[in-house]
Design an enzyme around this catalytic site. Sequence first.
Site, short mmCIF file in Angstrom:
data_model
loop_
_atom_site.label_atom_id
_atom_site.label_comp_id
_atom_site.label_asym_id
_atom_site.label_seq_id
_atom_site.Cartn_x
_atom_site.Cartn_y
_atom_site.Cartn_z
N LYS A 36 0.80 -1.23 0.00
CA LYS A 36 0.00 0.00 0.00
C LYS A 36 0.83 1.28 0.00
CE LYS A 36 -1.06 0.05 4.98
NZ LYS A 36 -0.34 1.22 5.46
N ARG A 37 2.07 1.18 0.49
CA ARG A 37 2.96 2.35 0.45
C ARG A 37 3.42 2.62 -0.98
NH1 ARG A 37 5.43 0.84 5.21
NH2 ARG A 37 5.31 2.47 6.77
N LYS A 50 19.22 3.95 11.33
CA LYS A 50 20.66 3.65 11.30
C LYS A 50 21.44 4.77 10.61
CE LYS A 50 19.35 1.03 13.39
NZ LYS A 50 18.09 0.38 13.81
N GLY A 89 13.11 3.65 21.74
CA GLY A 89 13.33 4.76 22.66
C GLY A 89 14.82 5.04 22.87
N HIS A 97 44.39 -11.51 15.29
CA HIS A 97 44.87 -10.55 16.30
C HIS A 97 45.47 -9.33 15.59
CE1 HIS A 97 46.65 -9.01 19.95
NE2 HIS A 97 47.77 -8.82 19.29
P1 NAI Z 1 10.18 -2.45 22.95
O1 NAI Z 1 9.26 -3.59 23.23
O2 NAI Z 1 11.58 -2.70 22.59
O3 NAI Z 1 10.22 -1.50 24.24
C1 NAI Z 1 9.06 -0.89 24.76
C2 NAI Z 1 9.34 -0.43 26.18
O4 NAI Z 1 8.26 0.37 26.62
C3 NAI Z 1 9.47 -1.57 27.19
O5 NAI Z 1 10.63 -1.36 27.95
C4 NAI Z 1 8.20 -1.46 28.01
O6 NAI Z 1 8.35 -1.94 29.32
C5 NAI Z 1 7.94 0.03 27.97
N1 NAI Z 1 6.55 0.46 28.20
C6 NAI Z 1 5.41 -0.14 27.76
N2 NAI Z 1 4.33 0.59 28.12
C7 NAI Z 1 4.79 1.68 28.79
C8 NAI Z 1 4.16 2.82 29.39
N3 NAI Z 1 2.84 3.00 29.34
N4 NAI Z 1 4.95 3.74 30.00
C9 NAI Z 1 6.32 3.58 30.03
N5 NAI Z 1 6.95 2.54 29.46
C10 NAI Z 1 6.20 1.60 28.84
O7 NAI Z 1 9.40 -1.57 21.87
P2 NAI Z 1 9.91 -0.39 20.90
O8 NAI Z 1 11.16 0.21 21.41
O9 NAI Z 1 8.73 0.48 20.72
O10 NAI Z 1 10.22 -1.15 19.58
C11 NAI Z 1 9.15 -1.82 18.88
C12 NAI Z 1 9.62 -3.05 18.17
O11 NAI Z 1 10.47 -2.68 17.11
C13 NAI Z 1 10.39 -3.97 19.08
O12 NAI Z 1 9.76 -5.23 19.02
C14 NAI Z 1 11.77 -4.04 18.51
O13 NAI Z 1 12.20 -5.39 18.45
C15 NAI Z 1 11.63 -3.48 17.10
N6 NAI Z 1 12.79 -2.66 16.80
C16 NAI Z 1 13.97 -3.28 16.57
C17 NAI Z 1 15.10 -2.54 16.34
C18 NAI Z 1 16.38 -3.24 16.12
O14 NAI Z 1 16.39 -4.42 15.79
N7 NAI Z 1 17.52 -2.57 16.30
C19 NAI Z 1 15.08 -1.07 16.32
C20 NAI Z 1 13.79 -0.54 16.60
C21 NAI Z 1 12.70 -1.31 16.82
#
Ligand code: NAI
Length: 469
Positions: free
Chosen positions: A36-37, A53, A188, A448
Amino acid sequence: MSDEVFDLAVIGGGPGGYVAAIRAAQLGMKVACIEKRATLGGTCLNIGCIPSKALLNSSELYAEARDGLNAHGIKIPTVELDLGAMQDQKSKVVKELTQGIEFLFRKNKVTSIKGMARLEGSGRIAVELSAGGGQQVSARNILIATGSESASVPGLEIDEERIVSSTGALELEGVPGHLVVVGAGYIGLELGTVWRRLGAKVTVVEWLDRITPGMDLEVSRQFQRLLSRQGLGFKLAAKVTEVDDGGDRLLVTTEAVDGGEPEKMKADVLLVAVGRRPYTDGLGLEQVGLKTDNHGRIEVDRHYATSVEGIYAIGDVIRGPMLAHKAEDEGVCVAEILAGQSPHLDYDAIPAVIYTAPEVASVGKTEEQLKEAGTAYKAGKFPFSANSRARATGKTDGFVKVLADARTDRLLGVHIIGAEAGTMIAEAALAIEFGASSEDLARSCHAHPTLEEAIKEAALATHGAPIHI
Ligand code: NAI
């Protein structure tokens, strides 16, 4: 309406969907991919992994030029930020990579259809074309790879300007004076550190009493210490209860999760990063009798088949970590299953990387998971401060931790926090995939001087015999 019948119609052109489409075409299938994008690549390429990144890298270069080069005897009198140019560079990368997938589709003769797909029945999809009008698509098999969308917090209305999801946080036109991040997870912390390096004050509000839930706790604690040293502020076991956006600046009210006095702080931008949820809006699941679980995920069996014959699902829309590479590998599996092959994906060998500086990467089980499962294990650790390459480059923060079965020595988990952790974890993922022992890792010759020698030393440490510490 055309009489054309595809062997496979993929709904969603993200890493799961586009890779499945290409692999199926390689295996001789006639494939359509509906997206859709306007551009292919899904969340990852357009508004996720790739643009973040690009900004992570650019902001690291900026911070290094500003603060990090003096120690190397390089003096730069003034370092200036041109945020517009930095954002343009990011957009250029995204554009080139999304165009790259169009090229791969042409090369593999995948039919690309731009529009919104809705399931009409087994083998039938109605597409509302982006260019106007509609198209019926018939296919022997359908693969749902529609991904996920940002989860919301009740009361926090995302406007993508001052209250933003990751999408808005990647597009800010100025460096916010104070950025408040809700959620200390992947998004975050990655985006929080980008804006911190570019000059913002950053406060992270996290519901739990720790950051990065699910990560090995020792790594997570070290990670928080290093981020705090970079100037990120943390309010753990806390929640945002109210955001007043009536004034020049946002007025954010937070409260401890278990009650207590509300605290107020002014902010310029609030980033909501509390996880993502499967995206199936408007897909017509009910039309074909498909149900979702209480997390909104489509249920599938070991072969990614849903309860409806001929309909499969992969990626963020099913169980498992929401990671682009997990979706890609599942996409390959579905294409190969449809071609009569017997692929297998080892979910214990899927690496996860947080691309902050330093990076954090892991594969396999954490110590907490092993304890919970009652598995007897041994742990070996090695700090980068004792690695010669890390010392030569001045990147000595962090360590490698290797976890192995106490009885068989089989590798169970590897956790790395440090520069290049995301690149180094590939060695550990490969070792786990091949069922290696910690001794195998320790006896493999490592060049190394390299950072990877820290993995060898941590493996040696599980046998109580590291050389350099
Ligand atoms: P996340 O699941 O990594 O972290 C969400 C955080 O928010 C958790 O620590 C949780 O405890 C907290 N939280 C939940 N509700 C809350 C509230 N009401 N108030 C305060 N804290 C609260 O989710 P995120 O960072 O949004 O990423 C989403 C998805 O995208 C993840 O599943 C991640 O695997 C993926 N992602 C992967 C990346 C990578 O591989 N480098 C980069 C960015 C995202």
